[in-house]
Write a protein that holds these residues in place. Structure first.
Motif, PDB file in Angstrom:
ATOM      1  N   ALA A 192       6.758  -7.039   0.935  1.00 42.66           N
ATOM      2  CA  ALA A 192       6.238  -7.524   2.096  1.00 42.66           C
ATOM      3  C   ALA A 192       6.304  -8.345   2.848  1.00 42.66           C
ATOM      4  O   ALA A 192       6.038  -8.590   3.966  1.00 42.66           O
ATOM      5  CB  ALA A 192       4.401  -6.649   2.061  1.00 42.66           C
ATOM      6  N   GLN A 193       6.046  -9.863   2.519  1.00 47.55           N
ATOM      7  CA  GLN A 193       6.269 -10.985   2.861  1.00 47.55           C
ATOM      8  C   GLN A 193       7.747 -10.834   3.873  1.00 47.55           C
ATOM      9  O   GLN A 193       7.976 -11.492   4.919  1.00 47.55           O
ATOM     10  CB  GLN A 193       6.918 -12.395   1.952  1.00 47.55           C
ATOM     11  CG  GLN A 193       6.473 -13.035   2.166  1.00 47.55           C
ATOM     12  CD  GLN A 193       5.134 -14.066   3.144  1.00 47.55           C
ATOM     13  OE1 GLN A 193       3.911 -13.504   3.450  1.00 47.55           O
ATOM     14  NE2 GLN A 193       5.213 -14.884   3.998  1.00 47.55           N
ATOM     15  N   ILE A 202      -0.480  -9.776  11.423  1.00 46.30           N
ATOM     16  CA  ILE A 202      -0.524  -8.321  10.702  1.00 46.30           C
ATOM     17  C   ILE A 202       1.136  -7.701  10.307  1.00 46.30           C
ATOM     18  O   ILE A 202       1.429  -7.468  11.602  1.00 46.30           O
ATOM     19  CB  ILE A 202      -1.269  -7.769  11.867  1.00 46.30           C
ATOM     20  CG1 ILE A 202      -2.827  -8.111  11.984  1.00 46.30           C
ATOM     21  CG2 ILE A 202      -2.126  -6.625  10.959  1.00 46.30           C
ATOM     22  CD1 ILE A 202      -3.876  -8.173  12.761  1.00 46.30           C
ATOM     23  N   TYR A 203       1.113  -7.614   8.990  1.00 47.58           N
ATOM     24  CA  TYR A 203       1.938  -6.917   8.522  1.00 47.58           C
ATOM     25  C   TYR A 203       2.336  -6.036   9.398  1.00 47.58           C
ATOM     26  O   TYR A 203       1.617  -4.520   9.670  1.00 47.58           O
ATOM     27  CB  TYR A 203       1.547  -7.124   6.965  1.00 47.58           C
ATOM     28  CG  TYR A 203       2.895  -5.836   6.519  1.00 47.58           C
ATOM     29  CD1 TYR A 203       4.505  -6.353   6.914  1.00 47.58           C
ATOM     30  CD2 TYR A 203       3.002  -4.484   5.537  1.00 47.58           C
ATOM     31  CE1 TYR A 203       5.323  -5.817   5.903  1.00 47.58           C
ATOM     32  CE2 TYR A 203       4.087  -4.390   5.567  1.00 47.58           C
ATOM     33  CZ  TYR A 203       4.896  -4.361   5.647  1.00 47.58           C
ATOM     34  OH  TYR A 203       5.913  -4.047   4.854  1.00 47.58           O
ATOM     35  N   ASP A 251      -0.789  -0.337   5.732  1.00 41.87           N
ATOM     36  CA  ASP A 251       0.801  -1.597   6.189  1.00 41.87           C
ATOM     37  C   ASP A 251       0.328  -3.293   5.970  1.00 41.87           C
ATOM     38  O   ASP A 251       0.269  -3.392   5.281  1.00 41.87           O
ATOM     39  CB  ASP A 251       1.110  -1.068   7.850  1.00 41.87           C
ATOM     40  CG  ASP A 251       2.216  -0.100   7.526  1.00 41.87           C
ATOM     41  OD1 ASP A 251       2.404   0.122   5.555  1.00 41.87           O
ATOM     42  OD2 ASP A 251       2.799   0.600   8.394  1.00 41.87           O
ATOM     43  N   SER A 252      -1.218  -3.194   6.718  1.00 44.91           N
ATOM     44  CA  SER A 252      -2.002  -4.524   6.481  1.00 44.91           C
ATOM     45  C   SER A 252      -2.595  -4.759   5.209  1.00 44.91           C
ATOM     46  O   SER A 252      -1.493  -6.228   4.600  1.00 44.91           O
ATOM     47  CB  SER A 252      -3.181  -4.621   7.423  1.00 44.91           C
ATOM     48  OG  SER A 252      -2.383  -4.413   8.652  1.00 44.91           O
ATOM     49  N   ILE A 261      -0.492   5.568  -2.404  1.00 41.11           N
ATOM     50  CA  ILE A 261      -1.621   6.834  -2.539  1.00 41.11           C
ATOM     51  C   ILE A 261      -2.953   6.356  -1.942  1.00 41.11           C
ATOM     52  O   ILE A 261      -3.446   7.421  -1.427  1.00 41.11           O
ATOM     53  CB  ILE A 261      -1.783   6.192  -4.285  1.00 41.11           C
ATOM     54  CG1 ILE A 261      -0.482   6.702  -5.114  1.00 41.11           C
ATOM     55  CG2 ILE A 261      -3.232   6.888  -4.670  1.00 41.11           C
ATOM     56  CD1 ILE A 261      -1.154   5.769  -6.617  1.00 41.11           C
ATOM     57  N   GLY A 262      -3.452   5.270  -1.354  1.00 36.04           N
ATOM     58  CA  GLY A 262      -4.182   4.861  -0.509  1.00 36.04           C
ATOM     59  C   GLY A 262      -3.797   5.584   0.931  1.00 36.04           C
ATOM     60  O   GLY A 262      -4.779   6.550   1.415  1.00 36.04           O
ATOM     61  N   PHE A 263      -3.126   5.515   1.517  1.00 40.90           N
ATOM     62  CA  PHE A 263      -3.295   6.506   2.405  1.00 40.90           C
ATOM     63  C   PHE A 263      -3.011   8.147   2.441  1.00 40.90           C
ATOM     64  O   PHE A 263      -3.182   8.641   3.065  1.00 40.90           O
ATOM     65  CB  PHE A 263      -1.461   6.095   3.325  1.00 40.90           C
ATOM     66  CG  PHE A 263       0.041   7.060   3.964  1.00 40.90           C
ATOM     67  CD1 PHE A 263      -0.875   6.724   5.362  1.00 40.90           C
ATOM     68  CD2 PHE A 263       0.598   7.367   3.699  1.00 40.90           C
ATOM     69  CE1 PHE A 263      -0.482   6.871   6.613  1.00 40.90           C
ATOM     70  CE2 PHE A 263       1.264   8.703   5.276  1.00 40.90           C
ATOM     71  CZ  PHE A 263       0.551   8.135   6.055  1.00 40.90           C
ATOM     72  N   GLY A 264      -1.891   8.359   1.319  1.00 40.60           N
ATOM     73  CA  GLY A 264      -2.354  10.206   0.999  1.00 40.60           C
ATOM     74  C   GLY A 264      -3.580  10.461   0.908  1.00 40.60           C
ATOM     75  O   GLY A 264      -4.257  11.638   1.784  1.00 40.60           O
TER      76      GLY A 264
END
Length: 532
Positions: free
Chosen positions: A74-75, A358-359, A405-406, A437-440
């Motif tokens: 992500a970085q 913010i990513y 995403d953040s 998983i969190g998004f879903g």
């Protein structure tokens, strides 16, 4: 016959459009998001990798793949998206600090060295930030240009320490010893990153001191004494830097990015052109990322279908996958706004340092705005059910994407910190799975009640609009009735006017008749009646 035989082998439209056996909705959402997360990180890793063999004639694909995997995080994705910041800084500095040459540059500060000693106020004057510094001798002639991501530490651990080491017996004298002992001034300009500092240093060396090693090797006909005299003359008019920085492609990704900016430096116009080129590269990589994601999802769908008993032939499956990929390309061609996503991401991150932290937020903001625009255009032509579905997707999916995403970057860093770096190679994959998983789960949960809320709002709006339409129709009918009545009143007025004219004529006739006189009087006795 050959045509018919060939046509017999082609998959029918019903075969290609057959419903695939898929995972449950929430599981499918999670897997698809995990694929998107990892594809984005892998593409960013490829763009942010080091160059294993700089200036090599052939590409070492094994080394390239290894470095891309190592850089996938992500970085890295955030660093790639935030490259607009560096170009913005170079463009601004060209306008405000005149960085095209040492003759025009406006420095941010300076300090003086006497007798080789570090000044007492050194820490107060020299910032511990990235930047470029220039050493001027006692004649105010520039003799050295340097850069660092921490200028204060570079002078403490570097120049001052190396000068002290060079004072020892039998030690090699430090290259700047004469200037530091005779008295010199160090002027510096603060930069935001080590990339822009390296780019500016290399540009100043290239533009102001072009006499480097290549100059010394041009004339082989000179005698050793003549060459020594020539070299001394060059030394008197050039920097004491040993080489032209970033003259060639170098292995560090930071240096490669700096070289792009160095090559574009010179004028504001060339820097703007270089920034535009980088923005357009974002467009190409954005489309490549979408195509790659679509292809992986298509393969996943086919594998799930096979495992669940699907019997379609390979030819049908390949055609179906290609159809999905071509759909992405067609959507890009039919919706030119999508081409702007990479440019918008580059520009938004260049304009706002807060957003860039913010990513991947810039891309999600663009998708949200674009989806809203599409909804606005289609709201009058699509059904209520489809409108509810599209609004729900825009609100839930885009909102969840911004949050998760953040969190991806935060989770990735937390995993590395909590395990002392042990999970560093695996943290991108773990964070991609967890955020997927969190998004879903969050998206699936939100769809349960957010959709009903949106449906109620739209139903209220639709009912209100229908009521307004009914009232408008009633008003139009009343207006028609009123217009008819006005017309009838007008006709009645004309009728009354004509009757009044008749009455006036009758009165005139009556007056005329009332003044009538007989021609002669009648004598009844003169009337003779014959009875025979």
């Amino acid at each position: 016959m050959s045509t018919n035989k060939h046509a017999a082998h082609l998959p029918s439209a019903s075969d290609q459009d057959a419903v695939l056996a898929t995972l449950p909705p929430m599981a499918n959402l999670i897997v698809d998001r995990a694929i998107e997360n990892m594809t984005r990180k892998l593409v960013a890793g490829y763009r942010n990798k080091r160059n294993a063999k700089p200036n090599a004639n052939q590409v070492d694909f094994g080394a390239e793949a290894k470095e891309a995997l190592k850089a996938s995080s992500a970085q890295s994705a955030m660093q790639v998206a935030n490259r607009g910041q560096a170009w913005k800084e170079m463009i601004q500095k060209s306008l405000t600090h005149g960085i095209s040459s040492l003759a025009t540059i406006s420095f941010d500060g300076q300090f003086t060295i006497r007798d080789g000693q570090r000044p007492d106020d050194f820490k107060d004057k020299m910032p511990n930030t990235p930047g470029v510094y220039v050493v001027f001798d006692h004649n105010d002639k520039p003799v050295y240009v340097g850069d660092s991501d921490n200028m204060q530490a570079r002078w403490n651990a570097g120049h001052f320490n190396e000068y002290k080491q060079g004072q020892r017996p039998d030690a090699e004298r430090y290259k700047l010893a004469d200037e530091m002992e005779a008295g010199c001034t160090v002027k510096f300009i603060v930069m935001d990153s080590k990339e822009t500092a390296a780019a500016l240093e290399a540009h100043l060396i290239k533009e102001n001191f072009a006499q480097f090693e290549g100059v010394r090797k041009t004339d082989k006909n000179l005698s050793p004494d003549e060459a020594a005299m020539r070299d001394q003359a060059l030394d008197d008019g050039m920097l004491k830097n040993k080489k032209d920085e970033l003259a060639k492609e170098q292995g560090s990704r930071s240096n490669q990015e700096a070289k792009k900016m160095k090559d574009a430096s010179g004028t504001t116009a060339t820097l703007v052109a270089g920034a535009a080129g980088e923005a357009f590269k974002n467009v190409g990589y954005d489309i490549f990322e979408r195509l790659t994601t679509t292809a992986i999802k298509a393969i996943k769908d086919e594998l799930v279908d096979v495992l669940r008993g699907g019997v379609d032939k390979i030819k049908v499956r390949v055609d179906r996958m290609l159809k999905k990929i071509f759909t992405v390309l067609r959507n890009v061609l039919e919706n030119p706004l999508q081409l702007l996503r990479g440019i918008v991401e580059f520009i938004v991150n260049a304009l706002s340092k807060t957003i860039s932290q913010i990513y991947n937020l810039a891309r999600n903001i663009f998708d949200l705005a674009n989806n809203g625009w599409q909804l606005y255009k289609g709201a009058q032509t699509i059904s209520r059910e489809e409108l509810v579905r599209k609004v729900s997707e825009t609100v839930i999916v885009s909102g969840s994407l911004m949050i998760w995403d953040s969190l991806d970057l935060i989770l990735e860093k937390w995993l590395v910190a909590q395990t002392g770096g042990a999970l560093a190679p695996f943290s991108p994959y773990i964070s991609a799975a967890v955020t997927a998983i969190g998004f879903g789960i969050s998206t699936h949960a939100l769809q349960g009640f957010v959709t009903r809320i949106i449906d109620a709002v739209i139903a209220f709006k639709c009912g209100y609009v229908e009521q307004l339409e009914t009232e408008r129709a009633a008003c139009e009918q009343l207006i028609i009735v009123a217009e008819n009545e006005l017309t009838m009143i007008g006709d009645l007025g004309e009728y009354i006017g004509s009757e009044l004219k008749v009455f006036a004529q009758m009165e005139a006739y009556t007056r005329t008749l009332s003044i009538h006189e007989p021609i002669q009087p009648i004598d009844p006795f003169s009337l003779h009646m014959d009875r025979s």
